[in-house]
Design a protein around this motif. Structure first.
Motif, short mmCIF file in Angstrom:
data_model
loop_
_atom_site.label_atom_id
_atom_site.label_comp_id
_atom_site.label_asym_id
_atom_site.label_seq_id
_atom_site.Cartn_x
_atom_site.Cartn_y
_atom_site.Cartn_z
N ASP A 53 1.09 -1.23 0.36
CA ASP A 53 -0.26 0.16 -0.20
C ASP A 53 0.93 1.09 -0.23
N LYS A 54 2.58 1.51 0.89
CA LYS A 54 2.93 2.61 1.15
C LYS A 54 3.48 2.74 -0.16
N ILE A 55 3.70 1.73 -0.64
CA ILE A 55 4.20 1.63 -2.79
C ILE A 55 3.40 1.94 -3.65
N ILE A 56 2.18 1.81 -3.24
CA ILE A 56 0.96 2.64 -4.63
C ILE A 56 1.37 3.87 -3.75
N GLU A 57 1.02 3.69 -3.31
CA GLU A 57 0.30 5.63 -2.65
C GLU A 57 1.38 6.52 -3.18
N GLN A 58 2.99 6.04 -2.96
CA GLN A 58 3.59 6.76 -4.16
C GLN A 58 3.00 7.62 -5.20
N PHE A 112 -4.78 0.77 -10.11
CA PHE A 112 -5.44 -0.66 -9.03
C PHE A 112 -6.37 -1.34 -9.06
N ASP A 113 -6.45 -2.60 -9.34
CA ASP A 113 -7.48 -3.35 -9.74
C ASP A 113 -7.61 -4.47 -8.54
N SER A 114 -8.51 -3.67 -7.50
CA SER A 114 -8.50 -5.11 -6.49
C SER A 114 -9.27 -6.40 -7.03
N SER A 115 -9.80 -6.55 -7.85
CA SER A 115 -10.00 -7.87 -8.25
C SER A 115 -9.49 -8.75 -8.92
N ARG A 116 -8.93 -7.89 -9.56
CA ARG A 116 -7.42 -9.16 -9.83
C ARG A 116 -6.31 -8.93 -8.89
N TRP A 117 -6.05 -8.17 -8.29
CA TRP A 117 -4.97 -8.61 -7.11
C TRP A 117 -5.57 -9.44 -6.21
N GLY A 118 -7.04 -9.72 -5.96
CA GLY A 118 -7.26 -10.96 -4.94
C GLY A 118 -7.01 -12.17 -5.65
N ASN A 119 -7.90 -12.31 -7.32
CA ASN A 119 -7.10 -13.72 -7.87
C ASN A 119 -6.02 -13.59 -8.27
N LEU A 142 10.72 -4.27 -5.06
CA LEU A 142 9.61 -3.47 -5.92
C LEU A 142 9.00 -1.92 -5.99
N SER A 143 9.74 -1.42 -4.94
CA SER A 143 9.99 -0.43 -4.69
C SER A 143 10.81 0.93 -5.60
N PHE A 144 11.71 -0.09 -5.31
CA PHE A 144 12.98 1.00 -6.34
C PHE A 144 12.13 0.40 -7.37
N HIS A 145 11.85 -0.61 -7.96
CA HIS A 145 11.27 -0.99 -9.75
C HIS A 145 10.20 0.45 -10.17
N PHE A 146 9.49 0.27 -8.91
CA PHE A 146 7.99 1.21 -8.67
C PHE A 146 8.05 2.30 -9.35
N ALA A 147 9.90 3.13 -8.79
CA ALA A 147 9.78 4.32 -8.68
C ALA A 147 10.20 4.61 -10.34
N LEU A 148 11.24 3.58 -11.16
CA LEU A 148 11.58 4.33 -11.90
C LEU A 148 10.35 4.13 -12.54
N LEU A 149 9.07 3.25 -12.80
CA LEU A 149 8.02 3.79 -13.65
C LEU A 149 7.06 4.40 -13.34
N LYS A 150 7.68 5.26 -12.55
CA LYS A 150 6.70 6.75 -13.02
C LYS A 150 6.76 7.87 -13.84
N GLY A 151 5.16 7.99 -14.33
CA GLY A 151 5.89 8.70 -15.72
C GLY A 151 5.36 10.48 -14.98
N GLU A 184 4.23 3.66 -15.66
CA GLU A 184 4.10 4.02 -17.24
C GLU A 184 2.75 2.39 -17.06
N VAL A 185 3.46 1.28 -16.21
CA VAL A 185 2.82 -0.10 -16.58
C VAL A 185 1.58 -0.05 -15.46
N ASN A 186 0.93 -1.31 -15.55
CA ASN A 186 -0.26 -2.35 -14.88
C ASN A 186 0.31 -2.07 -13.24
N PRO A 187 0.46 -1.57 -12.20
CA PRO A 187 0.50 -2.04 -10.86
C PRO A 187 0.42 -3.69 -10.21
#
Length: 758
Positions: free
Chosen positions: A308-313, A321-328, A351-360, A365-368
């Motif tokens: 959650d902390k990573i995504i909230e960045q 973020f699709d909660s249904s897909r994430w749950g599955n 993950l946090s590092f690569h998440f930061a690289l993909l911030k546009g 830039e990608v599906n979380p």
């Protein structure tokens, strides 16, 4: 999260305080500490804490030590010793007594404390001397063996007694020499040093020193707790040395050993053929503990908190973020990889590092959800990850594009990289891959997805779409691809025709326009209908300024993509009359002509084929044709040079002639062809390109050609020939030279009776 630990790379370290406990193990640690602190037996107590790699042994140890620090009355002296740090130097025994003596000296300044420290130091010197001799002798044995073999063979070749005696003497001398070489100065200095030290002390035997230690330790009110971690890193011989140290040499009152290791590894190393490692350990360890089983819900809660902390960045990522897909995908596969705390920290930090690289700039830039799953494969299934990265085509091609493909070969490829999964994880990897790449389900007996699904995958930045795939593995925008930030900005600008047109032309300058328009087709369905006027006008404005040449049969031009975008949006308007009025209104306000021309041409073809799937009603269709002719008439008078050099001129001529005044068109063309320069410009417009491959060629050969029949639909070829026959090619630009060369080649072919067909 600190400034110097942006991605929590250091979070794999064990916790040091009870208040940092996240997994409910504080009570166990406290009880363990209290039990060790209360030991006052006449013999030492050996406690073992067993646990797998990453299970939290060191964290429990640290919490127990933290609890011991809080004890006020009869506070135990705690000494941490890591045999692994000294193993490479083969100084385990010597270092142990040095460290324990130093520690006692620091912590207990009393007279008895100093005495205990000195006696331990003395005891260590006695044991270290024996260890050095044994170690040196063990190291010299290979050399002695070789020498014994050589000299022994020499004695065997003679029956004379004196020969045998000489060989024996030589063997003895060489043996001493070999041992000296092997042991070297280090051993000699150890022996002489220890002997020198002991000579200064009153003569004591090892038994005397043990009795003295026994007496000193027995009088203590607080126990001595010795902690040894990472024992599973030691070799078999080093482990035996440590266990001998614990059981044979330190069997003293008020002493507690806490040993931490992975049980199966140590047991396996202690198997020697004579007894099982487990039996060996049972003779040494009185109180074995296993790490308390982690409560999985607590572990997963920690994982979710960190995710959650990573995504909230990034607000865009949170919105995507699709909660249904994430749950599955989590309950179907990802959960299997998070059964210890170390895996959680190891995974979330990368993950946090690569998440930061993909911030546009404007969008993620990608599906979380896809990024979370792909990162799980990268960290825990690197072999599978590498195979997926190499398999873009098979994993991103839609089932509708696989006509004629062999399903068996596709299954073989998929099974191949699933076989690279970790033991007992294959089914989880299979589930993850199927959810990430629904494109392969056709081969596995599942659903076959249509082209509309591909548009959804593109909009959602899913890894299963070819335009998005590389971003997940390169962690940047691949060359020629449009970023999600660009796509989102493009979408937001559909409410302003000028801004939208300017943005499209900036993409042209960047050399990514064709791909950008192709990707934007997936967003047609979500453009607000109220933006229709600005959006359609913006497309019409840029239609004449972008490339219109298609490559081969399947590669569309930028202009064709712009036509598709216009038509697809118009078809979202169910009322055909309203649809036609919108297009007519935008066309009147725009300087662009080519897109409307192609829409009219396609709708005319539908009428000829009696196809009811027309874009326009008859009235709006006729009004648009009239407006089209009007615009060309005005250009012919007001800006003839602009019309003459227009990329779409030839196409315009056909429609202008058919829908307008043919004589006006022919006269205008004759006027343009009065000069050699005008004729060259006309030839440029009538020039086409063809490609061909010869056997052994790696690239296509591009040829410029002109069909004389096309020119003759409007002008006589002879009138052009008169103007250009004596023209000096060198004064022309490259495009003009090619066009003139193609015109002359076409004339030569006609003279030879060869048709214009290509």
């Amino acid at each position: 999260m600190g400034q110097n630990d942006l991605h929590e790379f250091a979070s794999d370290r064990p916790i040091t305080k009870i208040e940092n406990d996240l997994l409910g193990r504080a009570d166990f640690s406290t009880d363990l500490a209290d039990a060790m602190a209360s030991w006052h037996g006449n013999d030492s107590l050996v406690v073992a804490l067993h646990g797998d790699w990453g299970s939290g042994k060191s964290s429990i140890k640290n919490m127990a030590l933290s609890r011991l620090e809080e004890i006020q009355e009869n506070k135990p002296d705690v000494i941490e010793f890591s045999p692994w740090e000294w193993a490479a130097q083969e100084k385990i025994t010597a270092s142990f007594f040095q460290e324990i003596s130093k520690s006692i000296g620091r912590k207990d300044k009393s007279k008895s404390g100093k005495k205990l420290a000195e006696t331990l130091k003395k005891y260590g010197r006695y044991l270290n001397t024996g260890e050095s001799v044994l170690s040196g002798l063990s190291g010299a044995l290979p050399t002695l063996f070789v020498l014994a073999t050589v000299v022994g063979l020499g004695g065997n070749f003679s029956d004379e007694a004196w020969v045998k005696n000489v060989c024996s003497s030589i063997l003895f001398v060489l043996g001493v020499w070999a041992a000296t070489l092997k042991w070297g100065k280090d051993l000699v200095s150890k022996l002489s040093g220890n002997i020198d030290e002991t000579s200064k002390e009153r003569a004591q035997s090892l038994s005397d020193i043990r009795q003295e230690l026994n007496s000193l330790l027995k009088r203590r009110n607080n126990p001595l707790i010795v902690v040894m971690d990472d024992l599973d890193r030691l070799t078999s011989s080093q482990l035996r040395m440590v266990f001998q140290l614990v059981k044979a040499n330190l069997e003293f009152p008020n002493v507690v050993f806490l040993l931490l290791f992975q049980r199966d590894i140590v047991e396996d190393k202690m198997n020697d053929g004579m007894q099982r490692g487990r039996d060996y350990l049972e003779k040494i360890i009185q109180v074995p503990f296993d790490i308390p089983q982690i409560e999985i819900t607590r572990l997963h809660s920690l994982l979710f908190e960190k995710l959650d902390k990573i995504i909230e960045q990034d607000k865009s990522a949170a919105k995507m973020f699709d909660s249904s897909r994430w749950g599955n995908i989590f309950h179907g596969s990802l959960h299997a990889y998070f059964d210890n705390l170390r895996n959680v920290y190891r995974y979330t930090s990368t993950l946090s590092f690569h998440f930061a690289l993909l911030k546009g700039k404007k969008a993620f830039e990608v599906n979380p959800v896809d990024l979370i799953a792909i990162e799980c494969l990268r960290v825990f299934e690197p072999n599978v990850y590498r195979e997926i990265a190499r398999s873009k085509e098979i994993l991103t091609k839609n089932s509708s594009d696989r006509y004629g493909e062999n399903k068996g070969s596709t299954i073989t490829l998929i099974e191949g990289f699933l076989d690279k999964a970790s033991p007992n994880k294959r089914e989880f990897v299979k589930e993850m891959v199927e959810q990430l790449f629904p494109t392969i389900q056709w081969a596995l007996g599942g659903v076959q997805y249509s082209g509309s699904s591909a548009n959804t995958w593109l909009r959602e930045m899913r890894v299963c779409h070819a335009s998005n795939f590389d971003k997940y593995f390169q962690f940047s925008i691949p060359s020629g691809e449009l970023s999600n930030s660009d796509l989102q900005e493009m979408l937001s600008l559909t409410s302003d025709a000028e801004e939208f047109c300017s943005f499209i032309l900036s993409l042209k300058e960047r050399g990514i326009l064709k791909n950008a328009l192709s990707q934007f087709e997936a967003f047609t369905e979500i453009i607000p209908l109220e933006n229709g006027n600005a959006y359609i006008k913006g497309l019409l404005d840029i239609g004449d300024q972008i490339d219109h040449k298609s490559i081969g049969f399947t590669m569309f031009s930028s202009n064709t993509h712009a036509v598709r975008l216009t038509v697809w949006f118009l078809r979202r308007i169910d009322d055909m009359e309203e649809r036609g009025k919108l297009l007519l209104e935008c066309f009147k306000a725009s300087r662009g002509i080519s897109i409307v021309e192609q829409i009219l041409q396609a709708d005319e073809n539908r009428r000829e084929k009696l196809d009811v799937d027309q874009v326009l009603l008859d009235r709006e269709f006729d009004q648009l044709k009239a407006e089209f002719v009007k615009k060309l008439d005005q250009m012919a008078v007001g800006s003839p040079d602009e019309l003459l050099t227009h990329e779409h001129l030839v196409s315009f001529l056909y429609r202008w002639k058919r829908w307008g005044d043919e004589k006006k068109v022919i006269n205008w063309l004759k006027c343009q062809a009065e000069s050699a320069e005008g004729c060259i410009e006309l030839l440029k417009r009538f020039a086409g390109k063809s490609s061909s491959h010869s056997s052994g060629d790696y690239v296509a050969k591009i040829t410029t050609y002109i069909k004389l029949e096309s020119i003759e639909n409007f002008l006589e070829v002879g009138s052009i020939l008169e103007k250009v026959c004596s023209l000096d090619d060198t004064i022309l630009d490259p495009e003009g030279q090619e066009a003139l060369k193609a015109f002359r080649a076409a004339l030569e072919k006609r003279e030879k009776g060869i048709s214009d067909d290509w």
